[in-house]
Motif scaffolding. Structure first.
Motif, mmCIF file in Angstrom:
data_model
loop_
_atom_site.group_PDB
_atom_site.id
_atom_site.type_symbol
_atom_site.label_atom_id
_atom_site.label_comp_id
_atom_site.label_asym_id
_atom_site.label_seq_id
_atom_site.Cartn_x
_atom_site.Cartn_y
_atom_site.Cartn_z
ATOM 1 N N HIS A 8 0.844 -1.196 0.000
ATOM 2 C CA HIS A 8 0.000 0.000 0.000
ATOM 3 C C HIS A 8 0.881 1.249 0.000
ATOM 4 C CE1 HIS A 8 -2.893 3.014 1.362
ATOM 5 N NE2 HIS A 8 -3.819 2.202 0.865
ATOM 6 N N PRO A 9 0.622 2.213 -0.877
ATOM 7 C CA PRO A 9 1.493 3.387 -0.981
ATOM 8 C C PRO A 9 1.584 4.234 0.284
ATOM 9 C CG PRO A 9 -0.492 3.670 -2.319
ATOM 10 C CD PRO A 9 -0.499 2.263 -1.810
ATOM 11 N N VAL A 10 0.551 4.257 1.092
ATOM 12 C CA VAL A 10 0.557 5.082 2.301
ATOM 13 C C VAL A 10 0.997 4.283 3.529
ATOM 14 C CG1 VAL A 10 -0.883 6.444 3.872
ATOM 15 C CG2 VAL A 10 -1.215 6.629 1.397
ATOM 16 N N HIS A 11 0.511 3.065 3.657
ATOM 17 C CA HIS A 11 0.698 2.292 4.886
ATOM 18 C C HIS A 11 1.911 1.376 4.888
ATOM 19 C CE1 HIS A 11 -3.036 4.031 5.979
ATOM 20 N NE2 HIS A 11 -3.708 3.382 5.047
ATOM 21 N N LYS A 12 2.640 1.301 3.785
ATOM 22 C CA LYS A 12 3.786 0.384 3.710
ATOM 23 C C LYS A 12 4.893 0.718 4.701
ATOM 24 C CE LYS A 12 5.923 2.892 -0.115
ATOM 25 N NZ LYS A 12 6.267 2.789 -1.536
ATOM 26 N N SER A 13 4.918 1.933 5.199
ATOM 27 C CA SER A 13 5.974 2.323 6.141
ATOM 28 C C SER A 13 5.655 1.955 7.594
ATOM 29 C CB SER A 13 6.228 3.820 6.036
ATOM 30 O OG SER A 13 5.049 4.529 6.371
ATOM 31 N N ILE A 14 4.457 1.470 7.860
ATOM 32 C CA ILE A 14 4.117 1.056 9.229
ATOM 33 C C ILE A 14 4.871 -0.241 9.531
ATOM 34 C CG2 ILE A 14 2.298 0.322 10.815
ATOM 35 C CD1 ILE A 14 0.301 1.876 9.037
ATOM 36 N N PRO A 15 5.653 -0.263 10.603
ATOM 37 C CA PRO A 15 6.366 -1.501 10.950
ATOM 38 C C PRO A 15 5.395 -2.624 11.282
ATOM 39 C CG PRO A 15 7.259 0.375 12.168
ATOM 40 C CD PRO A 15 5.995 0.840 11.500
ATOM 41 N N VAL A 16 5.655 -3.788 10.686
ATOM 42 C CA VAL A 16 4.852 -4.977 10.962
ATOM 43 C C VAL A 16 5.726 -5.977 11.712
ATOM 44 C CG1 VAL A 16 3.590 -6.937 9.979
ATOM 45 C CG2 VAL A 16 3.362 -4.659 8.954
ATOM 46 N N VAL A 17 5.228 -6.416 12.858
ATOM 47 C CA VAL A 17 5.881 -7.450 13.651
ATOM 48 C C VAL A 17 5.128 -8.746 13.390
ATOM 49 C CG1 VAL A 17 6.513 -8.239 15.955
ATOM 50 C CG2 VAL A 17 6.503 -5.776 15.442
ATOM 51 N N TYR A 18 5.799 -9.686 12.746
ATOM 52 C CA TYR A 18 5.178 -10.974 12.453
ATOM 53 C C TYR A 18 5.349 -11.835 13.683
ATOM 54 C CZ TYR A 18 3.275 -14.117 8.960
ATOM 55 O OH TYR A 18 2.436 -14.929 8.235
ATOM 56 N N PHE A 19 4.244 -12.328 14.239
ATOM 57 C CA PHE A 19 4.385 -13.158 15.423
ATOM 58 C C PHE A 19 3.552 -14.413 15.327
ATOM 59 C CE2 PHE A 19 0.615 -11.083 16.654
ATOM 60 C CZ PHE A 19 0.288 -11.169 18.009
ATOM 61 N N THR A 20 4.240 -15.518 15.594
ATOM 62 C CA THR A 20 3.649 -16.835 15.430
ATOM 63 C C THR A 20 4.447 -17.844 16.239
ATOM 64 O OG1 THR A 20 3.038 -18.526 13.806
ATOM 65 C CG2 THR A 20 5.010 -17.271 13.337
ATOM 66 N N GLY A 21 3.850 -18.984 16.469
ATOM 67 C CA GLY A 21 4.533 -20.083 17.132
ATOM 68 C C GLY A 21 5.174 -21.031 16.136
ATOM 69 N N SER A 22 5.085 -20.725 14.866
ATOM 70 C CA SER A 22 5.638 -21.572 13.816
ATOM 71 C C SER A 22 7.164 -21.588 13.876
ATOM 72 C CB SER A 22 5.171 -21.065 12.450
ATOM 73 O OG SER A 22 5.727 -21.851 11.433
ATOM 74 N N HIS A 23 7.739 -22.753 13.635
ATOM 75 C CA HIS A 23 9.195 -22.881 13.671
ATOM 76 C C HIS A 23 9.879 -22.144 12.520
ATOM 77 C CE1 HIS A 23 8.067 -26.012 10.816
ATOM 78 N NE2 HIS A 23 9.300 -25.951 10.360
ATOM 79 N N ASP A 24 9.167 -21.849 11.451
ATOM 80 C CA ASP A 24 9.755 -21.158 10.302
ATOM 81 C C ASP A 24 9.348 -19.682 10.259
ATOM 82 O OD1 ASP A 24 7.142 -21.805 9.696
ATOM 83 O OD2 ASP A 24 7.549 -22.395 7.631
ATOM 84 N N ILE A 25 9.298 -19.054 11.414
ATOM 85 C CA ILE A 25 8.858 -17.663 11.533
ATOM 86 C C ILE A 25 9.690 -16.717 10.665
ATOM 87 C CG2 ILE A 25 10.223 -17.287 13.631
ATOM 88 C CD1 ILE A 25 8.020 -15.331 14.568
ATOM 89 N N ASP A 26 10.997 -16.933 10.601
ATOM 90 C CA ASP A 26 11.837 -16.023 9.816
ATOM 91 C C ASP A 26 11.509 -16.094 8.327
ATOM 92 O OD1 ASP A 26 13.194 -15.008 12.057
ATOM 93 O OD2 ASP A 26 14.618 -16.668 12.018
#
Length: 125
Positions: free
Chosen positions: A71-89
């Protein structure tokens, strides 16, 4: 006060994040159990940081994060991906997320990633 949006269908996790951040006066917290109309929700809540669960209805965290980051406006908002999955990275990289937080997490880990994200974000009102 800065706002954090927690996107997680596990209400317990959302409540834990909210309690920690509100009680420490770090942020005002909004929670949503799905990512339907994610752009509209962001425009309404105006978060400085978004926490994104991997397995969230309807489209999942990867697609929702990609939507935000394209999104052109919201792409700069930091997103923290959080999950219990072993392949989080790998998931976070594919999604375009800025940070990761593995579940389960400690209070100090949560506060650390929030502080990093606040420092990097442009939406810090």
């Amino acid at each position: 006060m800065r706002r954090v949006l927690v996107c997680d269908d596990d209400l317990t996790i959302s409540e834990v994040v909210a309690i920690i951040l509100v009680d420490s006066n770090m942020a005002e917290v909004y929670t949503i159990p799905d990512c339907d109309n994610i752009i509209e929700k962001i425009e309404e809540m105006k978060p400085a940081i978004i926490f994104m669960d991997n397995k969230i209805p309807t489209h999942g965290g990867v697609v929702a994060t990609q939507t935000i980051k394209s999104h052109p406006v919201h792409k700069s908002i930091p997103v923290v991906y959080f999950t219990g999955s072993h392949d989080i990275d790998t998931l976070a990289e594919n999604a375009g997320a800025d940070y990761t937080l593995a579940k389960p997490f400690s209070i100090s880990q949560l506060e650390e990633v929030v502080n990093k994200a606040f420092k990097s974000g442009v939406n810090s009102d």
